[in-house]
Design a protein around this motif. Structure first.
Motif, mmCIF file in Angstrom:
data_model
loop_
_atom_site.group_PDB
_atom_site.id
_atom_site.type_symbol
_atom_site.label_atom_id
_atom_site.label_comp_id
_atom_site.label_asym_id
_atom_site.label_seq_id
_atom_site.Cartn_x
_atom_site.Cartn_y
_atom_site.Cartn_z
ATOM 1 N N ASN A 183 59.200 57.255 4.516
ATOM 2 C CA ASN A 183 59.006 57.170 3.053
ATOM 3 C C ASN A 183 59.015 58.564 2.425
ATOM 4 O OD1 ASN A 183 58.874 54.463 2.875
ATOM 5 N ND2 ASN A 183 56.647 54.304 2.599
ATOM 6 N N ARG A 209 62.428 59.736 2.333
ATOM 7 C CA ARG A 209 63.241 58.932 1.415
ATOM 8 C C ARG A 209 62.987 59.306 -0.045
ATOM 9 N NH1 ARG A 209 61.942 53.190 2.492
ATOM 10 N NH2 ARG A 209 62.953 53.682 4.459
ATOM 11 N N TYR A 210 61.696 59.550 -0.367
ATOM 12 C CA TYR A 210 61.368 59.784 -1.776
ATOM 13 C C TYR A 210 61.236 61.272 -2.119
ATOM 14 C CZ TYR A 210 60.810 54.797 -1.599
ATOM 15 O OH TYR A 210 61.069 53.478 -1.419
ATOM 16 N N ASP A 259 54.401 65.151 1.023
ATOM 17 C CA ASP A 259 55.773 65.488 0.625
ATOM 18 C C ASP A 259 55.755 66.090 -0.764
ATOM 19 O OD1 ASP A 259 56.277 63.445 -1.515
ATOM 20 O OD2 ASP A 259 55.872 62.060 0.147
ATOM 21 N N ALA A 277 57.573 50.967 -6.552
ATOM 22 C CA ALA A 277 57.291 51.659 -7.810
ATOM 23 C C ALA A 277 58.608 51.853 -8.577
ATOM 24 C CB ALA A 277 56.627 52.999 -7.524
ATOM 25 N N SER A 312 64.273 52.741 -4.480
ATOM 26 C CA SER A 312 63.901 52.239 -3.158
ATOM 27 C C SER A 312 65.102 51.569 -2.498
ATOM 28 C CB SER A 312 62.753 51.246 -3.281
ATOM 29 O OG SER A 312 62.679 50.465 -2.129
ATOM 30 N N THR A 320 62.744 48.565 1.873
ATOM 31 C CA THR A 320 62.629 47.100 1.849
ATOM 32 C C THR A 320 61.423 46.645 1.023
ATOM 33 O OG1 THR A 320 61.261 47.191 3.806
ATOM 34 C CG2 THR A 320 63.617 46.829 4.149
ATOM 35 N N GLY A 321 60.539 47.561 0.759
ATOM 36 C CA GLY A 321 59.320 47.180 0.020
ATOM 37 C C GLY A 321 58.243 46.609 0.938
ATOM 38 N N LEU A 358 54.921 49.870 3.611
ATOM 39 C CA LEU A 358 53.491 50.214 3.436
ATOM 40 C C LEU A 358 52.573 49.040 3.759
ATOM 41 C CD1 LEU A 358 53.406 52.547 0.293
ATOM 42 C CD2 LEU A 358 53.206 53.167 2.697
HETATM 43 P P1 ADP Z 1 59.985 50.854 0.510
HETATM 44 O O1 ADP Z 1 60.686 50.255 1.635
HETATM 45 O O2 ADP Z 1 60.484 50.436 -0.822
HETATM 46 O O3 ADP Z 1 59.760 52.320 0.651
HETATM 47 P P2 ADP Z 1 57.180 50.719 1.013
HETATM 48 O O4 ADP Z 1 56.261 49.589 1.159
HETATM 49 O O5 ADP Z 1 57.292 51.663 2.149
HETATM 50 O O6 ADP Z 1 58.539 50.145 0.570
HETATM 51 O O7 ADP Z 1 56.686 51.526 -0.252
HETATM 52 C C1 ADP Z 1 56.419 50.858 -1.453
HETATM 53 C C2 ADP Z 1 56.724 51.696 -2.641
HETATM 54 O O8 ADP Z 1 55.835 52.797 -2.695
HETATM 55 C C3 ADP Z 1 58.086 52.307 -2.589
HETATM 56 O O9 ADP Z 1 59.040 51.468 -3.137
HETATM 57 C C4 ADP Z 1 57.901 53.549 -3.440
HETATM 58 O O10 ADP Z 1 58.081 53.243 -4.798
HETATM 59 C C5 ADP Z 1 56.483 53.949 -3.208
HETATM 60 N N1 ADP Z 1 56.349 55.012 -2.202
HETATM 61 C C6 ADP Z 1 56.019 54.911 -0.929
HETATM 62 N N2 ADP Z 1 55.959 56.105 -0.306
HETATM 63 C C7 ADP Z 1 56.261 57.023 -1.251
HETATM 64 C C8 ADP Z 1 56.342 58.438 -1.263
HETATM 65 N N3 ADP Z 1 56.111 59.172 -0.172
HETATM 66 N N4 ADP Z 1 56.678 59.024 -2.430
HETATM 67 C C9 ADP Z 1 56.895 58.315 -3.532
HETATM 68 N N5 ADP Z 1 56.825 56.970 -3.601
HETATM 69 C C10 ADP Z 1 56.510 56.328 -2.468
#
Ligand code: ADP
Length: 464
Positions: free
Chosen positions: A366, A369-370, A394, A414, A419, A425-426, A429
């Protein structure tokens, strides 16, 4: 449900049974007490009468002569021996069936009571007392004799029979009134139960929005409140389930639609090999995404069903993080990010190494990715009391404050388009949270939009 099978009926029956036992015992007590009192009073009056008759020699003499005048309901008989013959003198020539021992005992000086029944069926209470007759001569002398005073028990028997008759009417009448009252009270007390059952039936037919309307503060009120809480949880779980199914189908449809469109387009006419390659790359990318999603769905389904196999051992978290860092560093390099392995130490937790690796890898994934290039990602481990804290930081896009409470929910994103575009995949987490909680730990997040995020995993240290 018939009345006979209802709690009301059983409740009333038990209540009546207990009441009947109490009333019968009470009636028996009253009868016995009354009977004993009346007979005692009769015995006292016989003793008094005997003292009266014995104390005046003239009276005894008149009894012996057969000239004594008895009182109403009374029989007085004098017994004494003349030679070997037992003489019986009674003013009215009444003979009563008394035993020879009863008389003999009195003649030898002992007072005693007896109860007999005459041939006509009349009850008599007898008192035999010793008396001394002074016989006029010749030969003059004192003659031991027995004076028997009998009194009819007819009045006592009549009084007792009246009491029995009254009780025989009063007890069943009291029970009948109590039965009516019992049914009324049981009905009133159990009316909320009927209401609960009716609502539960409606809920059973599929309407989970119904609530039981019992607001009393008693046991039934508490039961209704507990059931309402349960129904609310069920309703929420049901809604979540529905939402989850619809989200899952939606998520699966998106890559499928891309695969379908891409393959249809490629097959429409002859294409160059580089076009085919491009199409196959898109299809492969989407398949990977779908396969990741299906894997994660399976993980969550297993978690929900409680069918996961955990392999708990002593895991050195410091070493685990160092190992992970190699992979994370490669991924960061691919994206043009800086990776930093911060402070670590040897900390031991009880856990499933593979699942903990999955947890940290998801968070690192994550973070990468972000975080747009040229950002940075770091991981570190520190000890706080009896807790190991793994922090993954990060310098990425950050998470808006209003989204933070929801990011651990399934399929919550978010920023949906980002994403998806990044292959998310959402579900990541939600799985991380589940793994942390299964280890007795938790995940916390601190984030600021445009600055970055820190996910901290707190795991209890294995006790030495
Ligand atoms: P995804 O597969 O969409 O990353 P997650 O369940 O891992 O699904 O995360 C849920 C949401 O939390 C993500 O869609 C993203 O919007 C936000 N998120 C998670 N980790 C981060 C991060 N390190 N920085 C910014 N946003 C994050």
């Amino acid at each position: 449900m018939s009345f006979i099978h209802s709690i009301k009926f059983r409740f009333t029956m038990w209540y009546l049974l207990v009441l009947a036992i109490i009333l019968v015992a009470l009636s028996a007590g009253v009868y016995l007490y009354l009977s004993r009192s009346l007979y005692r009073a009769l015995d006292s009056s016989l003793v008094l009468r005997s003292t009266q008759l014995r104390s005046i020699p003239e009276i005894l003499e008149s009894i012996r002569q057969g000239e004594f005048r008895e009182e109403l309901g009374e029989v007085v008989i004098l017994y004494f021996y003349s030679g070997n013959r037992l003489i019986e003198v009674s003013p009215r020539d009444i003979s009563i069936p008394v035993s020879a021992e009863f008389i003999a005992r009195a003649i030898t000086g002992k007072t005693s009571f007896a109860t007999i029944r005459t041939a006509e069926g009349e009850g008599l209470r007898l008192l035999a007392v010793p008396v001394n007759l002074s016989l006029p001569g010749p030969p003059q002398g004192i003659q031991p004799a027995a004076l028997v005073i009998a009194h009819s028990t007819k009045q006592i028997e009549q009084a007792l029979a009246r009491v029995v008759r009254t009780l025989l009417i009063a007890v069943p009448l009291a029970l009948a009134v109590a039965a009516g009252g019992g049914v009324f009270l049981a009905r009133r007390a159990l009316e909320p139960v009927d209401r609960i059952a009716r609502t539960a039936q409606e809920i059973g037919e599929g309407d989970l929005s119904q609530r039981i309307n019992v607001t009393t503060k008693d046991e039934l009120g508490r039961l209704a409140a507990t059931l309402n809480q349960m129904i609310e949880r069920l309703e929420k779980a049901f809604q979540r389930q529905k939402q989850f199914t619809s989200d899952a189908s939606h998520e699966l449809r998106a890559p499928l639609a891309v695969i379908e469109a891409e393959s249809t387009l490629a097959l429409q006419k002859e294409r160059t090999s580089s076009d085919y390659r491009q199409s196959l790359e898109v299809i492969s990318q989407e398949s990977k995404q779908m396969s990741r999603l299906v894997d994660q769905l399976l993980t969550l389904a297993r978690a929900d069903a409680g069918k996961e196999h955990w392999n708990f051992t002593e895991v050195n978290i410091g070493k685990l993080i160092e190992n992970l860092s190699t992979d994370a560093e490669i991924l960061c390099q691919e994206k043009g990010l800086k990776f930093q392995l911060g402070q670590t130490q040897d900390l031991i937790v009880k856990g499933d190494e593979a699942r903990l690796r999955e947890l940290f890898m998801n968070l690192l994934d994550n973070a990468i990715r972000y975080t747009p290039a040229p950002g940075s990602v770091s991981i570190s481990l520190r000890r706080e009391g009896q807790t190991a804290v793994v922090a993954i930081t990060d310098s990425g896009v950050g998470i808006p404050a209003e989204d933070i409470p929801f990011i651990f929910e399934r399929f919550y994103r978010a920023d949906k388009s980002r994403s998806r575009a990044e292959g998310g995949t959402g579900l990541g987490l939600a799985i991380c949270k589940h793994i942390a909680e299964a280890h007795g730990g938790k995940i916390e997040v601190q984030s600021q939009v445009g600055v970055g995020s820190t996910f901290s995993v707190r795991l209890p240290l294995s006790s030495p």
